[in-house]
Design an enzyme around this catalytic site. Structure first.
Site, mmCIF file in Angstrom:
data_model
loop_
_atom_site.group_PDB
_atom_site.id
_atom_site.type_symbol
_atom_site.label_atom_id
_atom_site.label_comp_id
_atom_site.label_asym_id
_atom_site.label_seq_id
_atom_site.Cartn_x
_atom_site.Cartn_y
_atom_site.Cartn_z
ATOM 1 N N ASN A 163 -4.819 8.509 2.246
ATOM 2 C CA ASN A 163 -5.235 7.837 3.474
ATOM 3 C C ASN A 163 -5.524 8.790 4.624
ATOM 4 O O ASN A 163 -6.621 8.790 5.174
ATOM 5 C CB ASN A 163 -4.159 6.848 3.931
ATOM 6 C CG ASN A 163 -4.381 5.452 3.400
ATOM 7 O OD1 ASN A 163 -5.361 5.186 2.710
ATOM 8 N ND2 ASN A 163 -3.476 4.547 3.726
ATOM 9 N N ASP A 164 -4.503 9.564 4.997
ATOM 10 C CA ASP A 164 -4.674 10.343 6.217
ATOM 11 C C ASP A 164 -3.673 11.477 6.340
ATOM 12 O O ASP A 164 -2.609 11.477 5.714
ATOM 13 C CB ASP A 164 -4.560 9.437 7.464
ATOM 14 C CG ASP A 164 -3.346 8.518 7.446
ATOM 15 O OD1 ASP A 164 -2.248 8.988 7.099
ATOM 16 O OD2 ASP A 164 -3.493 7.334 7.779
ATOM 17 N N GLN A 206 4.215 9.151 4.800
ATOM 18 C CA GLN A 206 5.357 9.132 3.885
ATOM 19 C C GLN A 206 6.094 10.460 3.786
ATOM 20 O O GLN A 206 7.310 10.477 3.621
ATOM 21 C CB GLN A 206 4.894 8.686 2.491
ATOM 22 C CG GLN A 206 4.398 7.256 2.462
ATOM 23 C CD GLN A 206 3.996 6.814 1.075
ATOM 24 O OE1 GLN A 206 3.587 7.620 0.242
ATOM 25 N NE2 GLN A 206 4.093 5.526 0.804
ATOM 26 N N LEU A 261 -7.295 2.810 12.083
ATOM 27 C CA LEU A 261 -7.775 1.537 12.633
ATOM 28 C C LEU A 261 -6.893 1.071 13.779
ATOM 29 O O LEU A 261 -7.381 0.616 14.820
ATOM 30 C CB LEU A 261 -7.819 0.485 11.523
ATOM 31 C CG LEU A 261 -8.298 -0.910 11.921
ATOM 32 C CD1 LEU A 261 -9.740 -0.878 12.413
ATOM 33 C CD2 LEU A 261 -8.158 -1.883 10.757
ATOM 34 N N ALA A 300 -6.227 1.973 7.857
ATOM 35 C CA ALA A 300 -4.776 2.131 8.027
ATOM 36 C C ALA A 300 -4.454 2.552 9.469
ATOM 37 O O ALA A 300 -4.889 1.903 10.420
ATOM 38 C CB ALA A 300 -4.251 3.138 7.005
ATOM 39 N N ASP A 355 0.818 -1.210 0.000
ATOM 40 C CA ASP A 355 0.000 0.000 0.000
ATOM 41 C C ASP A 355 0.853 1.262 0.000
ATOM 42 O O ASP A 355 0.441 2.295 -0.525
ATOM 43 C CB ASP A 355 -0.930 0.001 1.221
ATOM 44 C CG ASP A 355 -2.165 -0.877 0.993
ATOM 45 O OD1 ASP A 355 -2.305 -1.426 -0.120
ATOM 46 O OD2 ASP A 355 -2.978 -1.010 1.923
ATOM 47 N N GLY A 356 2.057 1.192 0.573
ATOM 48 C CA GLY A 356 2.939 2.362 0.574
ATOM 49 C C GLY A 356 3.323 2.776 -0.843
ATOM 50 O O GLY A 356 3.307 3.965 -1.180
#
Length: 285
Positions: free
Chosen positions: A142-143, A242, A187, A184, A68-69
């Site tokens: 994602n976030d 990231q 959670l 991700a 996923d990265g």
């Protein structure tokens, strides 16, 4: 399907070897391709090397090989052009890279045959305001996470939704996730799982120093504003885990849905709840 972009994680030998096999498969079928320039030499296709900018205008979709990265990094590069992306899972959980290596052959056949759908995923936009001036703006799949440093004391995160004061979290940090990002970091911090087709923001504190803090799920068109208070300078804002930038006490971060979307290629047998069961491994009681 005239031309496909291939983007392997260059640090994973399995990804490089897989792409070599995919190149043979594509050449036998007369399908053109480009390879991300950092990886082109690794797969022996220097003449097919391409930057993200070049791919953005030359290919019909891209296939990502990794975890996923790798997918998140690719999605942010192509956000402005909303490039369709198919993810092949060579990492861990792989909620975004949902094609398993064992099913790659049949997945490619379905792809070339047009047996797929494009699923749009909401992205986030975050603005950092310092002393009334915008100093930075980022987009995330994602976030967006506001967090203290490893050895620093907790920070206070004064949180507003749609201009209404909600609470102040004394915590290690705060996660504002998209529905896609709800599986991700959010959670792991105790946040809820949200169907990625929904439009919403998920606000989840990290290690709150209180017994009453809970996640909040907002409407998709609402704005979350967080004011940071700390007695130290070790504060960061990170994007999809990231990239990051330093924050200062008093900074305000405004987070809302972005006008951009991430376009995921989903094959006909894709089902979010099936992926969820396989990845999370719910126990059967």
């Amino acid at each position: 399907m005239e031309k496909i972009g291939l983007i392997p994680n260059p640090t994973k030998e399995q990804a490089i070897e897989t792409v070599k096999g995919i190149i043979d498969w594509l050449e036998k079928r007369g399908i053109e391709y480009l390879v991300e320039e950092e990886s082109a030499g690794l797969v022996g296709e220097q003449n097919k090397g391409s930057s993200y900018q070049e791919m953005a205008v030359e290919v019909d979709l891209v296939i990502v090989f990794g975890g996923d990265g790798t997918f998140l990094n690719t999605a942010r590069h192509f956000a402005a052009v909303e490039m369709p992306i198919l993810g092949v899972n060579l990492g861990g959980l792989g909620f975004l890279t949902d094609i398993e290596l064992s099913k790659l052959g049949s997945a490619l056949e379905d792809l070339i045959a047009g047996k797929f759908e494009i699923e749009e995923r909401m992205m986030l936009e975050a603005k950092v305001i310092r002393e009334g001036e915008k100093i930075n703006q980022v987009v995330a799949v994602n976030d967006v996470v506001i967090t203290k440093g490893s050895f620093s004391r907790i920070i206070e995160l004064k949180t507003y939704i749609e201009g209404e004061y909600v609470t102040t979290y004394p915590a290690d940090g705060l996660i504002v996730a998209s529905p896609t990002g709800s599986t991700a970091y959010s959670l792991s911090a105790g946040g809820p799982i949200v169907n990625p087709k929904l439009k919403s923001l998920v606000v989840t504190p990290i290690c709150p120093h209180t017994l009453s803090s809970r996640s909040i799920v907002t409407a998709g068109d609402e704005v979350v504003e967080v004011e940071v208070k700390a007695d130290h300078e070790d504060i960061m804002l990170t994007v999809d885990g990231q990239t990051g930038l330093k924050l200062a006490s008093g900074d305000k971060i405004k987070i809302k849905h972005s006008d951009l979307v991430t376009k995921l290629v989903k094959l006909e047998d894709y089902n979010f709840y099936k992926i969820l069961k396989n990845r999370i491994q719910f126990s059967d009681f």
